[in-house]
Design a protein around this motif. Sequence first.
Motif, mmCIF file in Angstrom:
data_model
loop_
_atom_site.group_PDB
_atom_site.id
_atom_site.type_symbol
_atom_site.label_atom_id
_atom_site.label_comp_id
_atom_site.label_asym_id
_atom_site.label_seq_id
_atom_site.Cartn_x
_atom_site.Cartn_y
_atom_site.Cartn_z
ATOM 1 N N ILE A 164 1.011 -1.332 -0.039
ATOM 2 C CA ILE A 164 0.075 0.009 0.072
ATOM 3 C C ILE A 164 0.843 1.294 -0.107
ATOM 4 O O ILE A 164 0.578 2.259 -0.696
ATOM 5 N N GLY A 165 1.892 1.066 0.688
ATOM 6 C CA GLY A 165 2.879 2.541 0.727
ATOM 7 C C GLY A 165 3.624 2.707 -0.692
ATOM 8 O O GLY A 165 3.563 3.761 -1.081
ATOM 9 N N THR A 166 3.975 1.537 -1.369
ATOM 10 C CA THR A 166 4.534 1.709 -2.760
ATOM 11 C C THR A 166 3.248 2.307 -3.578
ATOM 12 O O THR A 166 3.618 3.062 -4.307
ATOM 13 N N ILE A 167 2.152 1.774 -3.529
ATOM 14 C CA ILE A 167 0.995 2.310 -4.444
ATOM 15 C C ILE A 167 0.822 3.696 -4.286
ATOM 16 O O ILE A 167 0.617 4.726 -5.112
ATOM 17 N N THR A 168 0.777 4.183 -2.832
ATOM 18 C CA THR A 168 0.649 5.625 -2.367
ATOM 19 C C THR A 168 1.555 6.546 -3.068
ATOM 20 O O THR A 168 1.311 7.451 -3.476
ATOM 21 N N LEU A 169 2.796 5.908 -2.622
ATOM 22 C CA LEU A 169 4.015 6.905 -3.295
ATOM 23 C C LEU A 169 4.044 7.089 -4.723
ATOM 24 O O LEU A 169 4.208 8.190 -5.286
ATOM 25 N N ALA A 170 3.741 5.871 -5.402
ATOM 26 C CA ALA A 170 3.794 5.989 -6.917
ATOM 27 C C ALA A 170 2.591 7.055 -7.142
ATOM 28 O O ALA A 170 2.718 7.832 -8.313
ATOM 29 N N ALA A 171 1.435 7.120 -6.755
ATOM 30 C CA ALA A 171 0.249 7.686 -7.140
ATOM 31 C C ALA A 171 0.747 9.378 -6.773
ATOM 32 O O ALA A 171 0.411 9.995 -7.768
ATOM 33 N N VAL A 172 1.296 9.400 -5.643
ATOM 34 C CA VAL A 172 1.788 10.805 -5.417
ATOM 35 C C VAL A 172 2.697 11.490 -6.429
ATOM 36 O O VAL A 172 2.586 12.455 -7.083
ATOM 37 N N ALA A 198 -6.914 1.579 -2.566
ATOM 38 C CA ALA A 198 -6.258 0.549 -2.858
ATOM 39 C C ALA A 198 -6.070 -0.578 -1.503
ATOM 40 O O ALA A 198 -6.433 -1.725 -1.570
ATOM 41 N N ALA A 199 -6.156 0.233 -0.342
ATOM 42 C CA ALA A 199 -6.315 -0.393 1.053
ATOM 43 C C ALA A 199 -7.720 -1.151 1.124
ATOM 44 O O ALA A 199 -7.760 -2.402 1.743
ATOM 45 N N THR A 207 -6.668 -9.349 2.509
ATOM 46 C CA THR A 207 -5.414 -8.979 2.762
ATOM 47 C C THR A 207 -4.985 -8.039 4.033
ATOM 48 O O THR A 207 -4.154 -8.568 4.626
ATOM 49 N N ASP A 208 -5.677 -7.083 3.933
ATOM 50 C CA ASP A 208 -5.788 -6.144 5.255
ATOM 51 C C ASP A 208 -7.247 -5.657 5.475
ATOM 52 O O ASP A 208 -8.074 -6.092 5.058
ATOM 53 N N PRO A 341 -1.787 2.714 7.789
ATOM 54 C CA PRO A 341 -0.282 3.125 8.220
ATOM 55 C C PRO A 341 0.395 3.205 6.920
ATOM 56 O O PRO A 341 1.177 4.121 6.499
ATOM 57 N N GLY A 342 0.192 2.280 5.770
ATOM 58 C CA GLY A 342 0.862 2.302 4.522
ATOM 59 C C GLY A 342 0.788 3.259 3.864
ATOM 60 O O GLY A 342 1.647 3.703 3.154
ATOM 61 N N VAL A 343 -0.735 3.926 3.833
ATOM 62 C CA VAL A 343 -1.091 4.998 3.049
ATOM 63 C C VAL A 343 0.003 6.328 3.623
ATOM 64 O O VAL A 343 0.749 6.932 2.770
ATOM 65 N N LEU A 344 0.078 6.375 4.994
ATOM 66 C CA LEU A 344 0.845 7.434 5.667
ATOM 67 C C LEU A 344 2.297 7.122 5.247
ATOM 68 O O LEU A 344 2.993 8.223 5.149
ATOM 69 N N GLY A 345 2.736 6.136 5.259
ATOM 70 C CA GLY A 345 4.226 5.926 5.021
ATOM 71 C C GLY A 345 4.790 6.272 3.414
ATOM 72 O O GLY A 345 5.744 6.616 3.329
ATOM 73 N N GLY A 346 3.542 5.899 2.633
ATOM 74 C CA GLY A 346 3.883 6.135 1.133
ATOM 75 C C GLY A 346 3.950 7.748 1.119
ATOM 76 O O GLY A 346 4.767 8.398 0.355
ATOM 77 N N VAL A 347 3.056 8.379 1.682
ATOM 78 C CA VAL A 347 2.885 9.818 1.386
ATOM 79 C C VAL A 347 3.872 10.823 2.077
ATOM 80 O O VAL A 347 4.366 11.668 1.744
#
Length: 444
Positions: A164-172, A198-199, A207-208, A341-347
């Motif tokens: 989720i972190g990777t998806i968020t970061l890529a989207a940003v 995505a989450a 998955t989550d 948390p994955g979204v927060l980690g990515g952003v």
Amino acid sequence: MPIWKLHGDGRTVEPGAVVRPDERLNWPATIAVGVQHVIAMFGATFLVPILTGFPVSTTLLFSGVGTLLFLLVTRNRLPSYLGSSFAFIAPVTAATASAGMGSALAGIVAVGILLAAVGFVAQFAGTGWIDRLMPPVVAGAIVALIGFNLAPVAWTSFQVQPLIGTITLAAVVLFSVLFRGFLGRISIVLGVVVGYLAAVVLQLTGTDSIDFTPVADAAWIGLPEFHVADFASPGTWSAIAMFLPVVLVLIAENVGHVRGVATMTDASVNRSTGRALIADGAATTLAGLFGGSGTTTYGENIGVMAATRVYSTAAYWVAGAAAILLSLSPKIGAVFNTIPPGVLGGVTTALYGLIGIIGIKIWVDNRVDFSRPVNQYTAAVSLVMAIAGFTVAWGDFQLGAIVLGAAAALVIYHLGNLIARARKTGADDGGPIPAVGPLGGDPL
């Protein structure tokens, strides 16, 4: 306080013209611009309380109240939205972990009082002394070290849900590159939305899991959750020390904001610099007293003004009022608290890095000469201290990496230049000075 004059036909802005702070478009257009300001500030403003554990609704309330207070103190002559300052994230996170939220709020209050005091001095003595105390190499180092100091925080969240972190970061990153203008400026918001969706999709596959029970239980209308600053805790004064470098960042942000507006509208706006610092200091103090995040002027809203060419303070009255109304819905705050948390980690991987890059941009824009050893060491030592997490403790009193890094930048620069001037005088009298610096540049 000036009354807004209608600009042109009230519906459009002529080519090459701007709507000045004392002007406005017709009210439907003004409200539309005000709503854009709310959207622009929203993504960044709500992230700060989520990352620091502060109530989102309370932060939104004091963001709106702070904006209206800013307009009053600056006599309705300086358009600005006061959103949550990212400079507070690192000290708030550290202070909350070591001494509790009350001590962190006390640190915010201390920053606000000191910033307001600086504003009073600037109002009567001008801002030249600020430029001398904090030249571009120092200002850039302090802004950059605050961002880079937060890198471990981003990784902590990212590794919980790396996909989720990777998806968020890529989207940003993709949104910021693919879109221009307004959509590009809200790439953080769009990235959070994509990561959140995505989450949700991954939750449907098992998955989550996101717990929506607090959202269902929260009321649609209600007062925010208030907390009180705690000045009596044994760890409070150590916490306050960690916050002091933030004052330098807020000074730089406010002065830069005023100069930006003055460039686009009227040079006389620069006379409001002292009032801007007083207003932001007062808004930050008020927020800290009752559980809100510290405030600052917002680059996102400067972007909206540049895109629309509407610098009317009327739009900011709309934005401030809208933020207050949003803060009165606990359900909205509950939705934000479900962000994984994955979204927060990515952003935050992008966001904290961008804070660091803003500091570097200060160096580039001001053509800082890094062939000079004093500039090299001002930046190098302060950044390593922040990234490595240097700390110094005396009993219960502790100085963290941000305050140590900021102090190092100030001491190295000013002491280095003092020595350089003394050595230059010695050289003029026959004394030796070194031929080159460690990176092949000129001596100090």
